[in-house]
Design a protein around this motif. Structure first.
Motif, PDB file in Angstrom:
ATOM      1  N   GLU A  94      19.295 -34.363 -24.655  1.00  0.00           N
ATOM      2  CA  GLU A  94      18.804 -35.483 -23.861  1.00  0.00           C
ATOM      3  C   GLU A  94      17.272 -35.576 -23.846  1.00  0.00           C
ATOM      4  N   TYR A  95      16.602 -34.437 -24.052  1.00  0.00           N
ATOM      5  CA  TYR A  95      15.133 -34.470 -24.051  1.00  0.00           C
ATOM      6  C   TYR A  95      14.620 -35.255 -25.260  1.00  0.00           C
ATOM      7  N   ILE A  96      15.217 -34.993 -26.427  1.00  0.00           N
ATOM      8  CA  ILE A  96      14.816 -35.712 -27.642  1.00  0.00           C
ATOM      9  C   ILE A  96      15.046 -37.209 -27.465  1.00  0.00           C
ATOM     10  N   ARG A  97      16.195 -37.562 -26.904  1.00  0.00           N
ATOM     11  CA  ARG A  97      16.479 -38.983 -26.675  1.00  0.00           C
ATOM     12  C   ARG A  97      15.435 -39.602 -25.733  1.00  0.00           C
ATOM     13  N   GLY A  98      15.142 -38.877 -24.641  1.00  0.00           N
ATOM     14  CA  GLY A  98      14.236 -39.432 -23.627  1.00  0.00           C
ATOM     15  C   GLY A  98      12.832 -39.668 -24.148  1.00  0.00           C
ATOM     16  N   VAL A  99      12.268 -38.658 -24.850  1.00  0.00           N
ATOM     17  CA  VAL A  99      10.897 -38.827 -25.338  1.00  0.00           C
ATOM     18  C   VAL A  99      10.827 -39.872 -26.444  1.00  0.00           C
ATOM     19  N   THR A 100      11.891 -40.019 -27.206  1.00  0.00           N
ATOM     20  CA  THR A 100      11.901 -41.063 -28.237  1.00  0.00           C
ATOM     21  C   THR A 100      11.932 -42.446 -27.595  1.00  0.00           C
ATOM     22  N   LEU A 101      12.756 -42.609 -26.556  1.00  0.00           N
ATOM     23  CA  LEU A 101      12.778 -43.887 -25.831  1.00  0.00           C
ATOM     24  C   LEU A 101      11.414 -44.189 -25.211  1.00  0.00           C
ATOM     25  N   ARG A 102      10.756 -43.147 -24.700  1.00  0.00           N
ATOM     26  CA  ARG A 102       9.430 -43.335 -24.115  1.00  0.00           C
ATOM     27  C   ARG A 102       8.420 -43.742 -25.192  1.00  0.00           C
ATOM     28  N   PHE A 103       8.582 -43.202 -26.385  1.00  0.00           N
ATOM     29  CA  PHE A 103       7.711 -43.578 -27.506  1.00  0.00           C
ATOM     30  C   PHE A 103       7.906 -45.046 -27.885  1.00  0.00           C
ATOM     31  N   LEU A 104       9.152 -45.506 -27.850  1.00  0.00           N
ATOM     32  CA  LEU A 104       9.433 -46.894 -28.218  1.00  0.00           C
ATOM     33  C   LEU A 104       8.760 -47.884 -27.264  1.00  0.00           C
ATOM     34  N   CYS A 105       8.501 -47.458 -26.030  1.00  0.00           N
ATOM     35  CA  CYS A 105       7.831 -48.344 -25.060  1.00  0.00           C
ATOM     36  C   CYS A 105       6.412 -48.684 -25.514  1.00  0.00           C
ATOM     37  N   ARG A 106       5.858 -47.865 -26.412  1.00  0.00           N
ATOM     38  CA  ARG A 106       4.469 -48.062 -26.841  1.00  0.00           C
ATOM     39  C   ARG A 106       4.377 -48.751 -28.213  1.00  0.00           C
ATOM     40  N   LEU A 107       5.506 -49.131 -28.769  1.00  0.00           N
ATOM     41  CA  LEU A 107       5.501 -49.812 -30.061  1.00  0.00           C
ATOM     42  C   LEU A 107       5.497 -51.323 -29.857  1.00  0.00           C
TER      43      LEU A 107
END
Length: 949
Positions: free
Chosen positions: A110-123
């Motif tokens: 779930e950590y990998i999923r969460g930080v990736t989703l957070r990264f997408l917020c900046r694209l």
């Protein structure tokens, strides 16, 4: 091009070979080396390096890694690098990371999923985001709340993209459905925030559907609800009533942050007494329940704002505010007392003074180091109360007189000044104050306090018993006379003692003329002090206070004693029928004065009497020896009359300050007034009715009218480019306390599309650009508003300069640069007139190290006109009373004072003289603690003093 980032870290670039070292480390199998290499690559990117050769290496060797730290660093790397070319197209190699991002969004951790989703917020690149949308939506149903809350934010960021509504048109419906079933507070908060920003009507419907359960929502969601309420109420004031009910219900929230925000929202949206009272009560509860001193200071600031606009309601809560005095912090106590003093009325004055008296008594315990400073604050507060309401003086004056012997001289001085003013303004208390002062006078050990107390004794001892008691008290405090003895010593002893510098005896032989005219030699008298200097300093408590101070060399006090005794003897002649008693007292007083002169001129003391004190004592002796009616009138009447005038002037000055602070409101004659009595009240709550009344009153009195809104806006518009430039720009400058907002309007005056148009700004002085404005594409003959925030850290004149850079569609390779006019930030936007006491002004003047001296050079020929011009130009207040500036003498000296929004003090002294040719000459001296204020004010005065605009 400089890249914007949220974190600035110093990093040494090192040698050009570092990129190769990073590449080797990334290609290896050591996890720790890879992590360090990724950190170095990120630092280089933040430092302005591009290192494009690393991208393929990272794709091949870092992307497949399962290490969580490496994956997190990889996302940081991908966030920083350029993803588009110069034409704004997504780089082809960025497609390589899409599959990796999809895999991360489906990762079992779930950590990998969460930080990736957070990264997408900046694209912001649609081509990268579009294939990932199904995976993002799938994560809304993940079992872990960390994934769900980041998935909601990712949906919101996708929907807010320029093409977001086409990519994900059903996002509001999906999030609304998600919100109804979600249990995690953070996820619910993010979902409600998404509806608030993207589909406001859905957020409002959800709020009113679940209004009964609102108190059970978490703190985060309740804060977003308050933001929604503020936004909706400002847009549609007609619906304000039903939303204020929501705010009042949230006042019962267990979260202190929520109830603080509720109180602030209530004050900003409503002026109804019920709402203001609820907000004030909330602030008072926070003031008592919070232990953090910073929180208390912030809450006190909010109460101070309420006091300014809603004084009648705050008067009811003055005792609740005063409970904050239980805090040991002096800043909190000072703010609390300042607020309370402006809320005292005839109805609450007794309670306030009673509480202040209890606090004064507590300071005698000596538990805290700063009890003396706190006591001084309390004495000044009681003094203010007694001046406003003389009837309470009798309840406090005798208690405060116990502190005349306080070791804190400032506190004791405040007490004696208070007593001096009360004895004049309250004639009924005169006898009791004089009696108490004479009883406690021997305990006073400070020379300044003794001087003021002696003046009171000399002016207000009027009856026979008081005059006799006053003279007796002074004699007892002086002790036996003379202050040193005279004895005969032989020549041998003289020579033995002459070599001792610190000896208290001096002997010599001198010639004298006998009665028959012959000469003879006589031993001179030897001076022996009753108490040598070491004994005087070591046993102040065992001898009289006046005697100890005189023996320590304070002859100014000796002159005050002489003047006081002179007044008492002159008054004794009026009230004492027995001439024998008058003559006996007259002789004793003369003996005291002569002994004081002998002590001052003797060799016993290291410093002889000063000329001013000596002349004053000699004048008193002459007056007593030959007193006329005019002299008697001056000494017994004129002195007190001058004191009465001083008190009247002080009172008038305070009244003028209060009037100046009062809000002056003007209403336009054609303003619409809705009479709420004629409105339908159906369905309106009491709060809404009160709000209607307050709004009508404010509209009628012009309180809604801001001072010169339109004129001020026009004055603050600055032209940045010329009318013939291909791009026209002008800026509207808004100066807040700690930042400056530039609202720049850019107009494309050409027939071509301008690409990558960027506003580049730089600053000089203590100004700092918060965020670099982004690039824009400007269609032909279209305009755009560009905002820039600039942080201000100190009071100093600053300059903002820059240029506009853009590319045209016909020639993409060349960038056109248009240089902008400089924007000068005026120091006057940061300082405002303020008041302080003369003592505080002199103390700051002596302490501050920066001084700027400006010579007077003006065409103005009148001194007062020039002073008023300087005050207006510098936005400062004149501390010198108007009465001191009256008259036509050709000279003028005045002190000006102002305070900056950062708490810095600005002091100015104006000293001018009119010459024979009617021109003004002199100097304007500026002092401050910081160099910026001194230099900037000096430049401002130099520019403005000639009388220019």
């Amino acid at each position: 091009m400089e890249k914007s980032c949220t974190l600035l870290v110093h990093f040494d670039k090192g040698t050009p070979a570092m990129a190769n070292e990073i590449k080797e480390a990334l290609e290896g199998n050591d996890i720790d080396n890879k992590i360090e290499a990724m950190k170095k690559a990120i630092m280089l990117l933040l430092d302005g390096e591009t290192i494009p050769q690393l991208f393929i290496t990272i794709i091949r060797y870092v992307l497949p890694s399962d290490d969580h730290t490496i994956q997190k660093l990889l996302l940081l790397y991908l966030e920083i690098i350029d993803k588009t070319d110069s034409r704004g197209k997504v780089l082809p190699e960025m497609i390589l990371i899409c599959q990796n991002l999809r895999n991360n969004l489906q990762h079992p951790n779930e950590y990998i999923r969460g930080v990736t989703l957070r990264f997408l917020c900046r694209l912001n690149e649609t081509e990268i985001i579009e294939p990932l949308i199904p995976s993002i939506l799938t994560n809304l149903e993940h079992r872990h709340p960390f994934v769900r809350r980041n998935a909601v934010l990712a949906v919101m960021s996708v929907y807010k993209l320029p093409q977001g509504e086409q990519l994900l048109d059903s996002a509001p419906e999906i999030i609304e459905k998600f919100l109804t079933s979600e249990q995690d507070n953070s996820s619910k908060r993010n979902a409600f925030l998404m509806l608030f920003n993207c589909a406001q009507e859905r957020a409002i419907n959800y709020l009113f559907t679940n209004i009964d359960r609102m108190t059970d929502w978490g703190e985060q969601l309740q804060m977003v609800v308050l933001e929604l309420v503020k936004k909706v109420c400002r847009a549609n004031k007609a619906e304000k009533g039903k939303y204020i009910k929501i705010i009042i219900s949230l006042l019962n929230s267990p979260s202190t942050a929520v109830i603080y925000e509720c109180a602030g929202t209530l004050v900003s949206l409503s002026s109804a007494p019920t709402a203001i009272r609820a907000a004030a009560n909330t602030y008072c509860q926070l003031l008592l329940s919070q232990s953090d001193n910073n929180v208390k200071l912030i809450v006190l600031d909010r109460l101070n704002e309420l006091k300014t606009s809603h004084r009648e309601i705050m008067v009811e809560l003055v005792m609740d505010v005063l409970r904050a005095l239980s805090s040991p912090n002096l800043d909190i106590r000072r703010k609390t007392i300042d607020i309370a003093l402006e809320l005292i009325t005839p109805r609450n004055i007794d309670e306030v003074v009673m509480l202040l008296k209890k606090e004064v008594v507590k300071t005698q315990s000596g538990e805290h180091e700063k009890n003396g400073e706190y006591r001084q604050m309390l004495v000044q507060a009681i003094h203010t109360c007694a001046i406003k309401f003389p009837e309470v003086a009798s309840t406090v004056v005798h208690l405060l007189m116990d502190f005349l012997s306080d070791t804190n001289i400032a506190s004791a001085m405040d007490v004696v000044v208070f007593v001096r003013e009360i004895i004049e303004t309250n004639p009924k208390l005169r006898v009791s104050i004089i009696t108490r002062l004479l009883d406690t006078f021997y305990q006073i050990r400070a020379a300044r306090v003794c001087s003021c107390a002696l003046w009171i004794i000399g002016e207000y001892c009027l009856s026979l018993s008081e005059v006799e008691s006053g003279i007796s008290t002074i004699k007892n405090c002086l002790g036996d006379l003379p202050f040193y003895t005279v004895s005969e010593e032989g020549e041998a002893q003289e020579s033995a003692k002459s070599s001792q510098v610190s000896s208290t005896t001096i002997s010599s032989r001198r010639p004298v003329i006998l009665a028959d005219g012959t000469y003879a030699t006589q031993s001179a008298a030897l001076e022996t002090a009753i108490a040598p200097p070491t004994l005087v300093q070591g046993s102040l408590s065992s001898i009289g206070n006046l005697r100890s101070l005189l023996l320590s060399g304070d002859f100014f006090l000796g002159a005050v004693v002489a003047c006081t005794l002179t007044k008492l003897v002159l008054r004794l002649e009026e009230v004492q029928p027995s001439k024998i008693e008058v003559n006996r007292t007259f002789t004793q007083v003369l003996l005291i004065m002569v002994s004081t002169l002998q002590l001052g001129e003797s060799s016993f003391l290291p410093h002889p009497i000063d000329n001013d004190s000596r002349d004053r004592i000699v004048l008193c002796i002459r007056l007593l020896s030959n007193t006329g009616d005019e002299v008697r009138k001056i000494w017994l009447q004129s002195c007190r009359q001058s004191f009465v005038k001083m008190l009247a002037e002080k009172q008038r000055h305070e009244t003028e300050e209060i009037k100046a602070r009062a809000q002056i409101s003007y209403a336009q004659p054609d303003d619409l007034i809705d009479f709420y009595h004629l409105k339908s009240r159906k369905g309106m709550s009491q709060l809404e009715l009160e709000d209607e009344v307050q709004d009508d009153l404010k509209r009628a009195t012009g309180e809604f009218t801001k001072e010169g809104d339109d004129a001020n806006k026009l004055n603050r518009i600055l032209q940045l480019t010329g009318f013939s430039d291909p791009v026209y720009a002008e800026a509207y400058v808004t100066v807040h306390h700690y930042d400056i907002v530039l609202d720049v309007t850019v107009i494309n005056r050409t027939k071509e599309t301008l690409q990558n148009l960027c506003l580049e700004l730089a600053t000089m002085g203590d100004l700092k650009l918060v965020e670099r404005p982004q690039n824009y594409t400007l269609a032909p003959e279209s305009s755009r508003q560009i905002k820039a925030n600039i942080k201000v850290s100190s009071t100093e004149t600053g300059v903002i300069f820059g240029n506009i850079v853009y590319e045209t569609s016909s020639n993409v390779q060349e960038r056109t640069v248009i240089v902008l006019n400089d924007i000068h930030i005026d120091i006057m936007d940061y300082i405002s007139p303020a008041s302080c006491t003369d003592v505080a002004f002199r103390a700051m003047w002596a302490e501050f190290e920066w001084e700027n001296k400006v010579a007077v050079n003006t065409v103005i020929q009148d001194e007062k006109e020039f002073l008023n011009h300087i005050m207006k130009s510098t936005n400062m207040k004149c501390l010198t009373p108007i009465s001191a500036l009256e008259g036509e003498c050709g000279f003028l000296a005045a002190n000006l004072y102002a305070k900056s929004v950062f708490g810095e003090d600005a002091l100015v002294n104006v000293s001018i003289e009119k010459q024979a040719d009617n021109k003004l000459s002199g100097y304007i001296r500026i002092r401050s603690k910081t160099q910026g204020i001194a230099l900037s004010l000096g430049d401002k005065i130099t520019l403005k003093q000639k009388g220019g605009s």
